[in-house]
Scaffold this active site. Sequence first.
Site, mmCIF file in Angstrom:
data_model
loop_
_atom_site.group_PDB
_atom_site.id
_atom_site.type_symbol
_atom_site.label_atom_id
_atom_site.label_comp_id
_atom_site.label_asym_id
_atom_site.label_seq_id
_atom_site.Cartn_x
_atom_site.Cartn_y
_atom_site.Cartn_z
ATOM 1 N N ASP A 192 31.934 86.894 22.030
ATOM 2 C CA ASP A 192 32.985 86.530 21.092
ATOM 3 C C ASP A 192 32.609 85.245 20.352
ATOM 4 O OD1 ASP A 192 34.661 88.667 21.703
ATOM 5 O OD2 ASP A 192 35.622 87.591 23.353
ATOM 6 N N TYR A 228 28.866 84.580 33.978
ATOM 7 C CA TYR A 228 29.681 83.772 33.077
ATOM 8 C C TYR A 228 30.241 82.543 33.780
ATOM 9 C CZ TYR A 228 29.765 87.865 29.989
ATOM 10 O OH TYR A 228 29.414 88.919 29.177
ATOM 11 N N ASP A 239 42.584 84.804 24.386
ATOM 12 C CA ASP A 239 41.666 83.659 24.388
ATOM 13 C C ASP A 239 42.229 82.521 23.558
ATOM 14 O OD1 ASP A 239 40.996 84.067 21.644
ATOM 15 O OD2 ASP A 239 39.389 85.442 22.178
ATOM 16 N N ARG A 262 38.087 88.063 28.794
ATOM 17 C CA ARG A 262 39.418 87.770 28.262
ATOM 18 C C ARG A 262 40.495 88.555 29.012
ATOM 19 N NH1 ARG A 262 39.879 89.687 23.091
ATOM 20 N NH2 ARG A 262 37.838 90.667 23.025
#
Length: 301
Positions: free
Chosen positions: A42, A70, A84, A176
């Site tokens: 993103d 992550y 987000d 997300r």
Amino acid sequence: MTERIDGILNIDKPSGITSMEVVRRIKRASGQKRVGHGGTLDPFASGVVPICIGRATRMMEYLVDGTKEYHATVRLGVETDTYDVDGEVVEERDASGIDLEAIERALKPFVGMIEQVPPMFSALKKDGKRLYDIARAGGEVEREPRSVHVMGIEVEDWSPPDLTIEVTCGRGFYMRSLAHDLGEALGCGGHLRELTRTKNSAFHIDQALSLEEAEACFTEGTWEVVLHTPDIAVRSMPAIVVDKGVAERVRNGRPLPGALRIPFDKPGEECRVYGNDGEFLALMTFDRSAGQWQPRKVFTT
């Protein structure tokens, strides 16, 4: 004529741009037409985005399928429409009563093979339309949950209302959605505030180039030093070395000789093939009906 380039760059995408913008900038800097990425991030997120050039673009599917890691910060108590930090706040709830024990308990069901509902703001399609286009027009549609694999979630820090976690997962997992779903499980809502991908398949962030460094390598002509060979994307795959005669068959897209015994031959199994000079020749797939290893992708043509 621009020199042909085949290989993969390990890029640390900065926040604020799309993964496709990274592709466009590397395409301009390298002068190559065939450039793609091995897993989107993103715009607000940063971290590892493998950029495939030339024949290495044929390895993109393996990078997309690879294990990801992550580093994420979830803000509890605030829910946004995009799940987000870039989204509009849709609800705020009190998260002051949430403690670390409750968080760790709530995280447990998110580990393993789980069913996850994708966010509305995603590139997935419904009846031919991108979900984010439907969402931006004010609509919402039912999304089918998808099976995704989460290998592990570790809490790194809890500084209310912000939770920092490390996540290891497979293809198709939405960080997300994890932030949103965790907020729902805790009864206070939540969204993803920060996200960095620290690993994508064989690529780690501590070995990644900034986008500017990668562009400079092409300007200065030093790109060969930082370019990874295409086979790095499949290094976990079994490999064989063949002699000159068999190598020529492979280059011509022909199956391996039936008399060539390979210790791994499960239906659909894949292997890497190298010449005895170390050249990466192809990826082969075992065809059970023919009892042979058939070429899937040849990298010498």
